[in-house]
Design an enzyme around this catalytic site. Structure first.
Site, PDB file in Angstrom:
ATOM      1  N   LYS A 139      59.238  53.438  72.682  1.00  0.00           N
ATOM      2  CA  LYS A 139      59.538  52.700  73.904  1.00  0.00           C
ATOM      3  C   LYS A 139      60.987  52.246  73.867  1.00  0.00           C
ATOM      4  CE  LYS A 139      60.446  48.994  72.928  1.00  0.00           C
ATOM      5  NZ  LYS A 139      61.485  48.422  71.992  1.00  0.00           N
ATOM      6  N   TYR A 224      58.068  44.503  76.652  1.00  0.00           N
ATOM      7  CA  TYR A 224      56.790  44.011  76.106  1.00  0.00           C
ATOM      8  C   TYR A 224      56.099  43.073  77.101  1.00  0.00           C
ATOM      9  CZ  TYR A 224      57.756  46.027  71.534  1.00  0.00           C
ATOM     10  OH  TYR A 224      57.992  46.904  70.514  1.00  0.00           O
TER      11      TYR A 224
HETATM   12  P1  NAD Z   1      68.058  52.198  64.465  1.00  0.00           P
HETATM   13  O1  NAD Z   1      69.468  52.042  64.893  1.00  0.00           O
HETATM   14  O2  NAD Z   1      67.605  51.451  63.266  1.00  0.00           O
HETATM   15  O3  NAD Z   1      67.730  53.736  64.213  1.00  0.00           O
HETATM   16  C1  NAD Z   1      68.132  54.740  65.124  1.00  0.00           C
HETATM   17  C2  NAD Z   1      68.227  56.062  64.393  1.00  0.00           C
HETATM   18  O4  NAD Z   1      68.691  57.050  65.316  1.00  0.00           O
HETATM   19  C3  NAD Z   1      69.217  56.019  63.219  1.00  0.00           C
HETATM   20  O5  NAD Z   1      68.657  56.675  62.125  1.00  0.00           O
HETATM   21  C4  NAD Z   1      70.408  56.781  63.753  1.00  0.00           C
HETATM   22  O6  NAD Z   1      71.112  57.457  62.727  1.00  0.00           O
HETATM   23  C5  NAD Z   1      69.737  57.789  64.688  1.00  0.00           C
HETATM   24  N1  NAD Z   1      70.639  58.325  65.705  1.00  0.00           N
HETATM   25  C6  NAD Z   1      70.638  59.602  66.113  1.00  0.00           C
HETATM   26  N2  NAD Z   1      71.594  59.820  67.020  1.00  0.00           N
HETATM   27  C7  NAD Z   1      72.231  58.641  67.194  1.00  0.00           C
HETATM   28  C8  NAD Z   1      73.318  58.235  68.003  1.00  0.00           C
HETATM   29  N3  NAD Z   1      73.937  59.095  68.834  1.00  0.00           N
HETATM   30  N4  NAD Z   1      73.703  56.949  67.941  1.00  0.00           N
HETATM   31  C9  NAD Z   1      73.077  56.069  67.137  1.00  0.00           C
HETATM   32  N5  NAD Z   1      72.033  56.403  66.321  1.00  0.00           N
HETATM   33  C10 NAD Z   1      71.621  57.669  66.358  1.00  0.00           C
HETATM   34  O7  NAD Z   1      67.167  51.838  65.730  1.00  0.00           O
HETATM   35  P2  NAD Z   1      65.608  51.516  65.714  1.00  0.00           P
HETATM   36  O8  NAD Z   1      65.437  50.049  65.677  1.00  0.00           O
HETATM   37  O9  NAD Z   1      64.942  52.326  64.677  1.00  0.00           O
HETATM   38  O10 NAD Z   1      65.177  51.998  67.195  1.00  0.00           O
HETATM   39  C11 NAD Z   1      64.927  53.347  67.504  1.00  0.00           C
HETATM   40  C12 NAD Z   1      63.937  53.435  68.667  1.00  0.00           C
HETATM   41  O11 NAD Z   1      62.721  52.813  68.282  1.00  0.00           O
HETATM   42  C13 NAD Z   1      64.388  52.727  69.950  1.00  0.00           C
HETATM   43  O12 NAD Z   1      63.974  53.453  71.064  1.00  0.00           O
HETATM   44  C14 NAD Z   1      63.672  51.401  69.894  1.00  0.00           C
HETATM   45  O13 NAD Z   1      63.417  50.832  71.176  1.00  0.00           O
HETATM   46  C15 NAD Z   1      62.375  51.797  69.217  1.00  0.00           C
HETATM   47  N6  NAD Z   1      61.745  50.682  68.488  1.00  0.00           N
HETATM   48  C16 NAD Z   1      60.438  50.437  68.703  1.00  0.00           C
HETATM   49  C17 NAD Z   1      59.812  49.400  68.033  1.00  0.00           C
HETATM   50  C18 NAD Z   1      58.347  49.132  68.242  1.00  0.00           C
HETATM   51  O14 NAD Z   1      57.856  48.134  67.742  1.00  0.00           O
HETATM   52  N7  NAD Z   1      57.618  50.012  68.906  1.00  0.00           N
HETATM   53  C19 NAD Z   1      60.541  48.615  67.151  1.00  0.00           C
HETATM   54  C20 NAD Z   1      61.880  48.907  66.945  1.00  0.00           C
HETATM   55  C21 NAD Z   1      62.474  49.944  67.622  1.00  0.00           C
END
Ligand code: NAD
Length: 374
Positions: A139, A224
């Site tokens: 999401k 949420y």
């Molecule tokens: P994060 O920044 O920790 O991780 C993102 C990942 O994407 C990294 O490994 C990064 O290297 C990679 N990536 C690939 N291409 C990229 C680019 N062009 N720029 C930046 N990063 C790039 O983020 P996250 O917290 O893991 O969030 C990722 C997704 O998960 C989002 O859509 C977020 O909304 C979702 N999320 C959901 C929940 C949940 O509880 N369902 C919780 C956190 C995050």
């Protein structure tokens, strides 16, 4: 196994705290799954995006009954090496963002879980679909409803499933509230309040860049309260109004919302009043009011344990690791056609995107925006 033991400990601790009999959350969940298929098929998943949430999902999968982490898609070779070692992932199941279309020719991967910045989801999910693999997408599914619909259409055309990572749709206390509401224990639902927010740190992160995030707090955390209003009230909203407040124009640039309050109206006459913010901590609270009772949950959507009170007493369902249950249930949805209590399909994701589009429009116009979620 270590995590699983921890759940069981936590579950019985919480059960003691609420003075209810100790329950084994996993046996409850796995029974559900095992009865739905004689020979449960294992869902073999590759994770795309090995960031903070991808890491959490990978850990949670280790305790799944019928999901296995078998592959990775990453732009960082050092992460791929670390994950290969940690999870025993074969080299042939490792891809990067340029070559992952080749997953098409890999019979050992059933689904790809896209856990990258929001603005990348659309193209990545469409490529996964074209490769003939089921897509699970975090999401918000996209940055607007049009993109979300394109993802739904691409998955349909490819004959694969699209599921959105709505982990709360499988959380036991949340499901108990939905059960109470459906059983009439709350009477007619009149009002929902959702408060979703935290103070965001590093000003250079992708969440504060519109091209990667599609928006600010609303896309990330406000969603949420949007999604929660829908499953707590049990109806689809027919209008929305919204107001934005921005106190830090340097950190929250054009296209990145800091704080938005919004109100939604539902066909029965129920109303929702919600807050989405990147500027206040300790905001993770749902309140539901009906003619016969009420529910108050805090935390309501964090990683847990989810806690709550109702007019009948505390919510005391088993404590689970949300992502473990979510993934096992998604295996049952994909392979057994199981219908979850609250849908996690692409259309469900598009409804939230339509509401977000309307909230942004309401902020811009200052008016009431009608919604038709079908
Ligand atoms: P994060 O920044 O920790 O991780 C993102 C990942 O994407 C990294 O490994 C990064 O290297 C990679 N990536 C690939 N291409 C990229 C680019 N062009 N720029 C930046 N990063 C790039 O983020 P996250 O917290 O893991 O969030 C990722 C997704 O998960 C989002 O859509 C977020 O909304 C979702 N999320 C959901 C929940 C949940 O509880 N369902 C919780 C956190 C995050």
């Amino acid at each position: 196994m270590k995590t699983r033991r921890l759940f069981l400990q936590k579950a019985s601790l919480s059960a003691m705290a609420f003075a209810v009999p100790a329950l084994n959350p996993l046996s409850a969940m796995t029974n559900t799954i095992n009865t739905s298929a004689k020979n449960p098929q294992t869902l073999r998943v590759a994770i795309m995006g090995l960031g903070s949430y991808g890491t959490r999902v990978a850990e949670a999968i280790q305790d799944c009954e019928r999901v296995k982490l078998v592959g990775v898609i990453s732009g960082t070779p050092s992460k791929v090496v670390a994950w290969r070692e940690k999870y025993g992932i074969p080299e042939k199941n490792c891809y990067n963002y340029e070559n992952f279309d080749a997953v098409k020719d890999n019979p050992d991967i059933d689904a790809v879980y896209v856990i990258t910045p929001n603005g990348l989801h659309k193209d990545q999910v469409i490529r996964v679909a074209k490769a003939g693999k089921h897509a699970i997408c975090e999401k918000p599914m996209a940055v607007n409803a049009e993109d979300g619909q394109a993802m739904v259409d691409a998955c349909k055309a490819a004959g694969v499933q699209l599921l959105i990572g709505y982990r709360m749709h499988f959380e036991p206390n949340t499901l108990e509230v939905i059960r109470m509401r459906k059983a009439g224990e709350l009477g007619e639902i009149h009002f929902f309040q959702g408060l979703s927010g935290f103070v965001i740190g590093d000003p250079t992160q992708w969440r504060l860049k519109p091209e990667l995030s599609g928006g600010g707090a609303m896309m990330d955390i406000g969603i949420y309260s949007i999604n929660g209003a829908r499953y707590m009230i049990g109806e689809e909203p027919i209008w929305v109004t919204a107001q934005e407040v921005k106190t830090n124009h340097e950190k929250f640039k054009e296209g990145i919302d800091e704080t938005i309050t919004f109100q939604m109206g539902f066909p029965s006459g129920a109303i929702a009043s919600c807050l989405s913010t990147y500027n206040m901590n300790n905001l993770d609270r749902f309140y539901l009011n009906g003619s016969k009772g009420w529910v108050e949950m805090q935390p309501s959507t964090g990683y847990g344990p989810i806690k709550g009170e109702t007019h009948k007493g505390p919510l005391s369902e088993p404590i689970v690791t949300h992502q473990t249950v979510q993934m096992d249930e998604m295996a049952a949805i994909i392979f057994d056609g199981k219908e979850p209590e609250v849908s996690v399909n692409g259309e469900e994701g598009v409804r939230d995107m339509k509401i977000i589009d309307a909230i942004f429009k309401a902020v811009e116009t200052g008016g009431k925006v009608p919604l038709n979620l079908g």
